[in-house]
Design an enzyme around this catalytic site. Structure first.
Site, PDB file in Angstrom:
ATOM      1  N   TYR A  33       3.941 -12.214  -3.245  1.00 54.81           N
ATOM      2  CA  TYR A  33       2.329 -11.806  -2.861  1.00 54.81           C
ATOM      3  C   TYR A  33       1.637 -11.441  -4.363  1.00 54.81           C
ATOM      4  O   TYR A  33       0.581 -11.950  -4.743  1.00 54.81           O
ATOM      5  CB  TYR A  33       2.385 -10.439  -2.294  1.00 54.81           C
ATOM      6  CG  TYR A  33       1.056  -9.805  -2.263  1.00 54.81           C
ATOM      7  CD1 TYR A  33      -0.091  -9.786  -1.501  1.00 54.81           C
ATOM      8  CD2 TYR A  33       1.158  -8.338  -2.981  1.00 54.81           C
ATOM      9  CE1 TYR A  33      -1.211  -9.148  -1.418  1.00 54.81           C
ATOM     10  CE2 TYR A  33      -0.083  -7.633  -2.828  1.00 54.81           C
ATOM     11  CZ  TYR A  33      -1.025  -7.844  -1.953  1.00 54.81           C
ATOM     12  OH  TYR A  33      -2.386  -7.275  -2.122  1.00 54.81           O
ATOM     13  N   TYR A  34       2.441 -10.963  -5.239  1.00 57.97           N
ATOM     14  CA  TYR A  34       2.020 -10.565  -6.629  1.00 57.97           C
ATOM     15  C   TYR A  34       1.818 -11.725  -7.572  1.00 57.97           C
ATOM     16  O   TYR A  34       0.735 -11.857  -8.115  1.00 57.97           O
ATOM     17  CB  TYR A  34       2.762  -9.517  -7.260  1.00 57.97           C
ATOM     18  CG  TYR A  34       2.655  -8.037  -6.873  1.00 57.97           C
ATOM     19  CD1 TYR A  34       1.178  -7.357  -6.862  1.00 57.97           C
ATOM     20  CD2 TYR A  34       3.522  -7.381  -6.120  1.00 57.97           C
ATOM     21  CE1 TYR A  34       1.085  -6.207  -6.372  1.00 57.97           C
ATOM     22  CE2 TYR A  34       3.432  -6.221  -5.805  1.00 57.97           C
ATOM     23  CZ  TYR A  34       2.198  -5.541  -5.754  1.00 57.97           C
ATOM     24  OH  TYR A  34       2.168  -4.393  -5.178  1.00 57.97           O
ATOM     25  N   ASN A  76      -6.199 -21.908 -14.646  1.00 62.55           N
ATOM     26  CA  ASN A  76      -6.400 -22.143 -12.946  1.00 62.55           C
ATOM     27  C   ASN A  76      -8.110 -22.295 -12.626  1.00 62.55           C
ATOM     28  O   ASN A  76      -8.159 -22.512 -11.392  1.00 62.55           O
ATOM     29  CB  ASN A  76      -5.626 -21.232 -12.116  1.00 62.55           C
ATOM     30  CG  ASN A  76      -4.287 -21.622 -11.901  1.00 62.55           C
ATOM     31  OD1 ASN A  76      -3.860 -22.891 -12.043  1.00 62.55           O
ATOM     32  ND2 ASN A  76      -3.205 -20.657 -12.199  1.00 62.55           N
ATOM     33  N   ASN A  90      -5.581   1.842  -4.587  1.00 63.14           N
ATOM     34  CA  ASN A  90      -6.276   0.463  -4.312  1.00 63.14           C
ATOM     35  C   ASN A  90      -5.345  -0.314  -3.418  1.00 63.14           C
ATOM     36  O   ASN A  90      -6.028  -1.049  -2.618  1.00 63.14           O
ATOM     37  CB  ASN A  90      -6.633  -0.421  -5.585  1.00 63.14           C
ATOM     38  CG  ASN A  90      -7.279   0.544  -6.641  1.00 63.14           C
ATOM     39  OD1 ASN A  90      -8.419   0.533  -6.560  1.00 63.14           O
ATOM     40  ND2 ASN A  90      -6.605   0.969  -7.598  1.00 63.14           N
ATOM     41  N   GLY A  91      -4.022  -0.626  -3.663  1.00 61.19           N
ATOM     42  CA  GLY A  91      -3.143  -1.315  -2.699  1.00 61.19           C
ATOM     43  C   GLY A  91      -3.301  -1.128  -1.421  1.00 61.19           C
ATOM     44  O   GLY A  91      -3.639  -1.735  -0.428  1.00 61.19           O
ATOM     45  N   ARG A  92      -3.424   0.245  -1.195  1.00 63.88           N
ATOM     46  CA  ARG A  92      -2.989   1.065   0.468  1.00 63.88           C
ATOM     47  C   ARG A  92      -4.611   0.532   0.949  1.00 63.88           C
ATOM     48  O   ARG A  92      -4.752   0.282   2.188  1.00 63.88           O
ATOM     49  CB  ARG A  92      -2.832   2.417   0.370  1.00 63.88           C
ATOM     50  CG  ARG A  92      -1.451   2.633   0.306  1.00 63.88           C
ATOM     51  CD  ARG A  92      -1.143   4.065  -0.052  1.00 63.88           C
ATOM     52  NE  ARG A  92      -0.992   4.302  -1.481  1.00 63.88           N
ATOM     53  CZ  ARG A  92      -1.051   5.648  -1.841  1.00 63.88           C
ATOM     54  NH1 ARG A  92      -0.937   6.607  -0.934  1.00 63.88           N
ATOM     55  NH2 ARG A  92      -1.659   6.162  -3.147  1.00 63.88           N
ATOM     56  N   HIS A 136     -10.355  -3.148  -8.587  1.00 64.74           N
ATOM     57  CA  HIS A 136      -9.532  -2.104  -8.652  1.00 64.74           C
ATOM     58  C   HIS A 136     -10.517  -0.724  -8.778  1.00 64.74           C
ATOM     59  O   HIS A 136     -10.616  -0.237  -9.789  1.00 64.74           O
ATOM     60  CB  HIS A 136      -8.584  -1.984  -9.857  1.00 64.74           C
ATOM     61  CG  HIS A 136      -7.201  -1.941  -9.667  1.00 64.74           C
ATOM     62  ND1 HIS A 136      -6.596  -2.781  -8.688  1.00 64.74           N
ATOM     63  CD2 HIS A 136      -6.259  -0.904 -10.000  1.00 64.74           C
ATOM     64  CE1 HIS A 136      -5.395  -2.216  -8.623  1.00 64.74           C
ATOM     65  NE2 HIS A 136      -5.169  -1.255  -9.275  1.00 64.74           N
ATOM     66  N   GLY A 189      -6.760  -1.614   0.002  1.00 67.69           N
ATOM     67  CA  GLY A 189      -7.169  -2.909   0.228  1.00 67.69           C
ATOM     68  C   GLY A 189      -6.403  -3.579   1.281  1.00 67.69           C
ATOM     69  O   GLY A 189      -7.139  -4.537   1.961  1.00 67.69           O
TER      70      GLY A 189
END
Length: 409
Positions: free
Chosen positions: A274-275, A286, A239-241, A233, A243
């Site tokens: 997705y999230y 995990n 960041n999303g766009r 981040h 990325g």
């Protein structure tokens, strides 16, 4: 044995849970990435440090093959399109992708705005710069060079979203942010970005190295890199766009640009999936296992490809009807007129119903002189196929019932 999430097996296996973790990380089908993340639980970063890894399970391999087969089918269908509609069809996908990417990030935009931004690219000095950088970057997604150094991420940010960033989110570091940033779903904090610019630069350096690691299959590598970028981040906003565009640029070279450009569109249709896949990786139980994340994002990518394939197949059926219509006797003595009308009808099918074309557009697409185009369009206007919607520059649009008549004939 069924491959299950480690967070579930923790309660099933008890003392053998650690053995299962080691078996996964050291097995024949395992891939260690050398990328490290901190654990995240109940809105807080933990002291756990994990190396990201994944296992090439049967389900994952099947999805890998599915994506490659879909990509081959997309390429085959695109090759059947008339050359003059290929660019317009890609522009339609760009608008859908950009709109979806904005919606995911809560950025307000309309498809009309994005289409206008796309048309502004052709001008030397765009009047309205909003979204122009975004559309420019998407338009040349298959020409974005690989990311060879940390500075490349900042360059993409400047070109893509810097003009859209609110003043409160202006970068305060040398290249990236210096301060705190978190992702909140409205109820709880779901992720906290790396805590300093120094750590951001170090992690992005590791990401650059990983992107060139040929020991990892390309499709998996690019999706792992997508997660790690979002984990870092590096910016306060955007960041999303950036990325999704980064992963798209790599996918466009490995697959083709039509599959790559659908990623945000597919994510937007199932954001929760997705999230959730992103958030589960850092959950301490995990242990950094990315297998289920890879399955989820490849499913999303495959779904996006399926949408493109369905759209192209339907459009090609319409194209057959269009071609049959122009073989009718009424067009025998009107060759130029049929060419012009065919152009307008095809663009309405593959780009946008009600698409408008100027006299200059028609000259460039058809490669015919102004005199020939003028004469042909005058005939089509007189016969009620098209209408003039602007005199300067002279611009045409199909009459409302024309497309329906041709496709239904």
């Amino acid at each position: 044995m069924k491959y299950e999430k480690l967070s579930k097996l923790y309660y099933k296996l008890d003392s053998s849970y650690k053995d299962e973790v080691e078996k996964r990380k050291c097995g024949y089908g395992s891939y260690l990435t050398s990328l490290k993340i901190l654990g995240f639980k109940k809105g807080n970063v933990t002291d756990d440090l994990f190396e990201l890894f994944y296992v090439n399970t049967h389900d994952l391999m099947m999805l890998h093959s599915e994506v490659l087969l879909n990509s081959a089918k997309v390429s085959s269908l695109i090759s059947q399109l008339p050359p003059f509609v290929v660019d317009s069809y890609f522009k339609k996908l760009i608008v859908n992708e950009a709109q979806s990417s904005n919606e995911i990030e809560g950025v307000r935009s309309t498809k009309k705005e994005l289409k206008e931004a796309l048309s502004e690219l052709e001008k030397a000095s765009p009047k309205n710069k909003r979204f122009v950088g975004l559309m420019k970057t998407y338009s040349y997604i298959d020409r974005i060079k690989p990311f060879d150094n940390v500075e490349d991420f900042r360059k993409l940010y400047d070109e893509l979203v810097s003009d859209e960033i609110e003043s409160d989110d202006t970068l305060d570091g040398e290249l990236f942010r210096k301060g705190y940033v978190e992702i909140n779903n409205g109820n709880v904090t779901t992720h906290i970005g790396l805590s300093s610019e120094e750590k951001i630069v170090e992690a992005l350096g590791s990401l650059v190295h990983y992107l060139s690691d040929i020991s990892h299959p390309e499709l998996y590598r690019y999706m792992v890199a997508h997660y790690y970028y979002e984990y870092i981040h590096p910016f306060y906003d955007g960041n999303g766009r950036t990325g999704r565009l980064i992963v798209g640029s790599y996918l466009s070279r490995y697959l083709e640009k039509y599959s790559a450009i659908t990623f945000s569109y597919a994510v937007n249709k199932d954001k929760s999936k997705y999230y959730k896949s992103l958030e589960e990786i850092a959950f301490p139980l995990n242990r950094g296992d990315m297998t289920f994340y890879l399955i989820s994002v490849l499913e999303l990518l495959s779904d996006g490809q399926a949408g493109v394939i369905e759209d192209l197949e339907l459009s090609l059926i319409k194209l057959e009807r269009i071609e049959a219509y122009f073989k009718k006797d009424i067009w025998k003595d009107h060759n130029n007129e049929s060419i012009m009308l065919n152009l307008m009808v095809s663009l309405s099918v593959f780009f946008k119903e009600g698409a408008t074309l100027s006299l200059q557009d028609l000259m460039e697409i058809s490669n015919k002189s102004r005199h020939i185009v003028n004469k042909a369009m005058d005939y089509l206007v007189d016969e009620g196929y098209v209408e003039v919607i602007r005199k300067k520059p002279k611009t045409y649009r199909l009459c409302d019932e024309c497309l329906e008549t041709i496709l239904g004939s």
